[in-house]
Design a protein around this motif. Structure first.
Motif, PDB file in Angstrom:
ATOM      1  N   THR A 294       0.855  -1.191   0.000  1.00 30.71           N
ATOM      2  CA  THR A 294       0.000   0.000   0.000  1.00 30.71           C
ATOM      3  C   THR A 294       0.888   1.238   0.000  1.00 30.71           C
ATOM      4  OG1 THR A 294      -1.691  -1.166   1.272  1.00 30.71           O
ATOM      5  CG2 THR A 294      -1.814   1.242   1.265  1.00 30.71           C
ATOM      6  N   VAL A 295       0.671   2.125  -0.985  1.00 29.66           N
ATOM      7  CA  VAL A 295       1.499   3.332  -1.085  1.00 29.66           C
ATOM      8  C   VAL A 295       0.673   4.560  -0.677  1.00 29.66           C
ATOM      9  CG1 VAL A 295       2.942   4.752  -2.602  1.00 29.66           C
ATOM     10  CG2 VAL A 295       2.823   2.275  -2.974  1.00 29.66           C
ATOM     11  N   ILE A 296       1.196   5.294   0.312  1.00 27.22           N
ATOM     12  CA  ILE A 296       0.517   6.488   0.816  1.00 27.22           C
ATOM     13  C   ILE A 296       1.347   7.707   0.445  1.00 27.22           C
ATOM     14  CG2 ILE A 296      -0.335   7.660   2.897  1.00 27.22           C
ATOM     15  CD1 ILE A 296      -0.095   4.759   4.196  1.00 27.22           C
ATOM     16  N   GLY A 297       0.756   8.662  -0.245  1.00 27.62           N
ATOM     17  CA  GLY A 297       1.474   9.884  -0.635  1.00 27.62           C
ATOM     18  C   GLY A 297       1.115  11.033   0.297  1.00 27.62           C
ATOM     19  N   VAL A 298       2.128  11.765   0.766  1.00 27.74           N
ATOM     20  CA  VAL A 298       1.902  12.938   1.618  1.00 27.74           C
ATOM     21  C   VAL A 298       2.568  14.142   0.946  1.00 27.74           C
ATOM     22  CG1 VAL A 298       2.287  13.996   3.882  1.00 27.74           C
ATOM     23  CG2 VAL A 298       1.831  11.527   3.731  1.00 27.74           C
ATOM     24  N   ALA A 299       1.748  15.042   0.394  1.00 30.03           N
ATOM     25  CA  ALA A 299       2.282  16.232  -0.280  1.00 30.03           C
ATOM     26  C   ALA A 299       1.885  17.482   0.513  1.00 30.03           C
ATOM     27  CB  ALA A 299       1.738  16.315  -1.701  1.00 30.03           C
ATOM     28  N   GLY A 300       2.348  18.641   0.064  1.00 29.61           N
ATOM     29  CA  GLY A 300       2.042  19.900   0.747  1.00 29.61           C
ATOM     30  C   GLY A 300       3.244  20.812   0.638  1.00 29.61           C
ATOM     31  N   GLY A 301       3.008  22.101   0.812  1.00 24.56           N
ATOM     32  CA  GLY A 301       4.078  23.081   0.655  1.00 24.56           C
ATOM     33  C   GLY A 301       5.185  22.921   1.679  1.00 24.56           C
ATOM     34  N   THR A 302       6.259  23.645   1.436  1.00 23.60           N
ATOM     35  CA  THR A 302       7.379  23.614   2.377  1.00 23.60           C
ATOM     36  C   THR A 302       6.909  24.057   3.767  1.00 23.60           C
ATOM     37  OG1 THR A 302       9.584  24.474   2.829  1.00 23.60           O
ATOM     38  CG2 THR A 302       8.096  25.994   1.754  1.00 23.60           C
ATOM     39  N   GLY A 303       7.361  23.355   4.793  1.00 24.59           N
ATOM     40  CA  GLY A 303       7.009  23.726   6.164  1.00 24.59           C
ATOM     41  C   GLY A 303       5.560  23.468   6.544  1.00 24.59           C
TER      42      GLY A 303
END
Ligand code: CTP
Length: 206
Positions: free
Chosen positions: A4-13
């Motif tokens: 299972t692959v979980i992606g966590v994205a979001g801006g710096t900091g």
């Protein structure tokens, strides 16, 4: 073994690392591997240190995303990989690599992991950590000065010249690919608990 692959994205900091830590703790028993897009920053042996400090590290082209895609595909086929190691102090890839064995859960994180279609198509759940820009900048100044050997002036210059414009051009628009948007990431305990429950049922189904 189904992975299972979980992606966590979001801006710096934004709080990606804190969320990743919460997930690692929650799924420890399932054997978790973490791959940061940051590991895959391209090396520039042709440039001096001075020149490397001036590069745009917030553009999709700054990363060797194909290598990361190949590594995730290999892990999904239960083949071990060796990921590169990157130094934010030297702005360079280090000579060593880190062995990652196949595991049931892979957490992938980075500012631009939803921007590349092939990469995001490998993910079972995509989470975007949404945090106000002023909070992100404040965290970034503290972190880069304390941990990444930067001056306050250099952090602010980099933020206004590349980090902010690239965030607006590539990171923020990639939010539309997320399955879940979490304000404040790992600091949001209600959202983290819901996410853990959801991932748990996905792992059990797999
Ligand atoms: N970066 C840099 N110098 C380099 C390479 C990358 O300053 N030589 C910066 C890029 O400008 C980019 C940032 O590193 O904006 C990516 O890391 P970031 O997402 O800020 O760190 P994480 O700890 O992964 O995330 P979070 O703060 O959300 O936990």
């Amino acid at each position: 073994m189904k992975v299972t692959v979980i992606g966590v994205a979001g801006g710096t900091g934004s709080g990606k690392s804190t969320l990743v830590k919460r997930l690692q703790e929650a799924f420890r028993g399932d054997d978790v591997a973490t791959l940061c897009h940051d590991f895959y920053y391209k090396a520039h042996p042709e440039l001096t240190y001075e020149e490397r400090t001036k590069l745009n590290y917030d553009h999709p082209q700054a990363f060797d995303t194909q290598m990361m895609v190949d590594h995730i595909k290999a892990l999904k086929e239960n083949v071990p990989i060796e990921h590169p190691v990157y130094s934010f102090v030297d702005h360079d890839r280090l000579p060593e690599t880190v062995l990652v064995k196949p595991s049931k859960v892979i957490i992938v994180d980075g500012i631009l992991i939803f921007e590349n279609r092939e990469l995001r198509d490998l993910m079972d759940i995509k989470v975007y950590v949404d945090t106000d820009a002023d909070i992100r900048l404040a965290r970034r100044i503290l972190r880069d000065v304390c941990e990444r050997g930067r001056t306050m002036q250099s952090v602010i210059t980099q933020y206004t010249s590349t980090v902010k414009p690239m965030h607006e051009e590539f990171v923020e628009p990639s939010k539309k690919y997320a399955d879940v948007i979490i304000p404040e990431g790992g600091f949001n305990s209600v959202a983290v608990a819901m996410l853990i429950q959801n991932i748990r049922s996905l792992i059990d189904r797999n």
